[in-house]
Design a protein around this motif. Sequence first.
Motif, PDB file in Angstrom:
ATOM      1  N   ILE A   1      43.820   1.330  46.292  1.00  0.00           N
ATOM      2  CA  ILE A   1      43.974   1.122  45.570  1.00  0.00           C
ATOM      3  C   ILE A   1      43.202   1.288  44.494  1.00  0.00           C
ATOM      4  CG2 ILE A   1      45.694   0.246  43.325  1.00  0.00           C
ATOM      5  CD1 ILE A   1      47.464  -0.105  45.721  1.00  0.00           C
ATOM      6  N   SER A   2      42.185   0.500  44.284  1.00  0.00           N
ATOM      7  CA  SER A   2      41.133   0.706  43.259  1.00  0.00           C
ATOM      8  C   SER A   2      39.881   1.086  43.223  1.00  0.00           C
ATOM      9  CB  SER A   2      40.099  -1.168  44.054  1.00  0.00           C
ATOM     10  OG  SER A   2      40.057  -1.098  44.904  1.00  0.00           O
ATOM     11  N   ALA A   3      40.217   1.773  44.606  1.00  0.00           N
ATOM     12  CA  ALA A   3      39.346   3.518  44.316  1.00  0.00           C
ATOM     13  C   ALA A   3      40.205   4.772  43.795  1.00  0.00           C
ATOM     14  CB  ALA A   3      38.163   4.115  45.529  1.00  0.00           C
ATOM     15  N   CYS A   4      40.602   5.008  44.283  1.00  0.00           N
ATOM     16  CA  CYS A   4      42.294   5.736  44.319  1.00  0.00           C
ATOM     17  C   CYS A   4      42.705   6.120  42.777  1.00  0.00           C
ATOM     18  CB  CYS A   4      42.276   6.738  45.754  1.00  0.00           C
ATOM     19  SG  CYS A   4      43.072   8.010  45.561  1.00  0.00           S
ATOM     20  N   ALA A   5      42.327   6.710  41.320  1.00  0.00           N
ATOM     21  CA  ALA A   5      43.232   6.827  40.359  1.00  0.00           C
ATOM     22  C   ALA A   5      44.812   7.179  40.868  1.00  0.00           C
ATOM     23  CB  ALA A   5      42.749   7.250  39.296  1.00  0.00           C
ATOM     24  N   ALA A   6      44.630   7.983  41.554  1.00  0.00           N
ATOM     25  CA  ALA A   6      46.354   8.593  41.534  1.00  0.00           C
ATOM     26  C   ALA A   6      47.304   8.259  42.744  1.00  0.00           C
ATOM     27  CB  ALA A   6      46.263   9.857  42.758  1.00  0.00           C
ATOM     28  N   CYS A   7      46.494   7.388  43.796  1.00  0.00           N
ATOM     29  CA  CYS A   7      47.191   6.255  44.513  1.00  0.00           C
ATOM     30  C   CYS A   7      48.055   4.972  43.795  1.00  0.00           C
ATOM     31  CB  CYS A   7      46.291   6.125  46.190  1.00  0.00           C
ATOM     32  SG  CYS A   7      46.432   6.975  47.063  1.00  0.00           S
ATOM     33  N   HIS A   8      46.513   4.909  42.642  1.00  0.00           N
ATOM     34  CA  HIS A   8      47.135   3.336  42.037  1.00  0.00           C
ATOM     35  C   HIS A   8      48.545   3.723  40.897  1.00  0.00           C
ATOM     36  CE1 HIS A   8      47.110   0.751  38.216  1.00  0.00           C
ATOM     37  NE2 HIS A   8      46.203   0.164  39.333  1.00  0.00           N
ATOM     38  N   THR A   9      47.930   5.238  40.432  1.00  0.00           N
ATOM     39  CA  THR A   9      49.485   5.711  39.463  1.00  0.00           C
ATOM     40  C   THR A   9      50.707   5.367  41.048  1.00  0.00           C
ATOM     41  OG1 THR A   9      47.916   6.778  38.205  1.00  0.00           O
ATOM     42  CG2 THR A   9      50.350   7.231  38.535  1.00  0.00           C
ATOM     43  N   ARG A  10      50.216   6.046  42.041  1.00  0.00           N
ATOM     44  CA  ARG A  10      51.608   5.569  42.850  1.00  0.00           C
ATOM     45  C   ARG A  10      52.326   4.220  43.160  1.00  0.00           C
ATOM     46  NH1 ARG A  10      49.862   9.648  46.586  1.00  0.00           N
ATOM     47  NH2 ARG A  10      50.668  11.335  45.689  1.00  0.00           N
TER      48      ARG A  10
END
Lengths: 201, 162
Positions: B39-48
């Motif tokens: 999550i800290s590395a991937c903005a798309a998955c963080h948003t998801r």
Amino acid sequence: MARSDVQLMLDVKAGDSTSFELLLLKYRTPLINFLYRMVRNQAAAEDLAQEVFLRVYRARKEYAPSAKFTTWLFRIATNLALNAVRDGRYRQMEISLDQPAGDEEFGPQQPISLPDARPGIEQELMERDRAAQIRRAVEALPEKQKAAVLLHKYQEMDYAEIAKILQCSESALKSLLFRAYETLRVQLAPLVVASRRGMGG
Amino acid sequence: MSGRGKKGVMNCKHFERKLIAYMDGKASEAERREVEQHISACAACHTRARDFAAVWGMMDALPAIEPSEAFDARLRARIAVEPVRRSFWAEVLPSPRFALSMSLLVLCSVWLANRAPASTPPANSEAEFKMINNLPVLENYDVLSKFDVLSDLPTQTPGANE
């Protein structure tokens, strides 16, 4: 000390009708709500819930506690609901529910002829519209995904129990749940964005 | 295929499989760390993940319905007219009284059968053996009557007929 569901059902098996009443009181509301969200109509949901409890009662003599009572109960309910939806038994009722003039969850909508200056009314209407959108998005999910989401979100069952009810593996269930929530995220995107703004995100 | 990217970090596909358990608080410690790293590395998955939490919050706000007042009464009425299903034994046996009397009869038979050998007197094996050997003789009336005649004869002394 309160008896477990399994013990209550074993007592029903032994002929104790009071134990059946206790199980009925404990599970009729969650069961009716689950079925209501599956078939979108309260009368239909209550018909199905009656059928579920009757089947439990009829099967009492053969009851063997091989699984949790709720697994058995919701498995019967899920199968009945999926069959009812597939048969289109409640389609007519669904169409009437989808009419914009009424929303069963909040009773018949009142005609609004004049703008009301009271801020509470507007807020209430917005809330009602928001809830209707969420409910429609959940109802629009494919049947198995919907059942998985309802059991996960509203019955708070663990993955193993939901997997048994839906007769799939735990891994398949997690995938099913992810797809369902992803669909809801897309369908409810405007509301999600608004809630993000509201949270300052 | 491994669920990890080139740098040993969980990829998006693997993240999808772990996200629900993570949000439920049911992921293992190692899985939780992996998801949080992703999550800290991937903005798309963080948003998801954030959007999923928002969707769950919205779903919580949906009101529940209450059963109608007639629900319980209707169910009780349907149960009351349910045909009474009898068990296999209830089907086979006409009544519990009959079943009880049949059971007692069987028990008595078994008891009597076990009791019969015990009531006979203990066998005197030597006397019994002799009696069995003599049975053909005892059953022959002529032989017995001749024994009586012979017993009346005078006792012969050795050499009397000579």
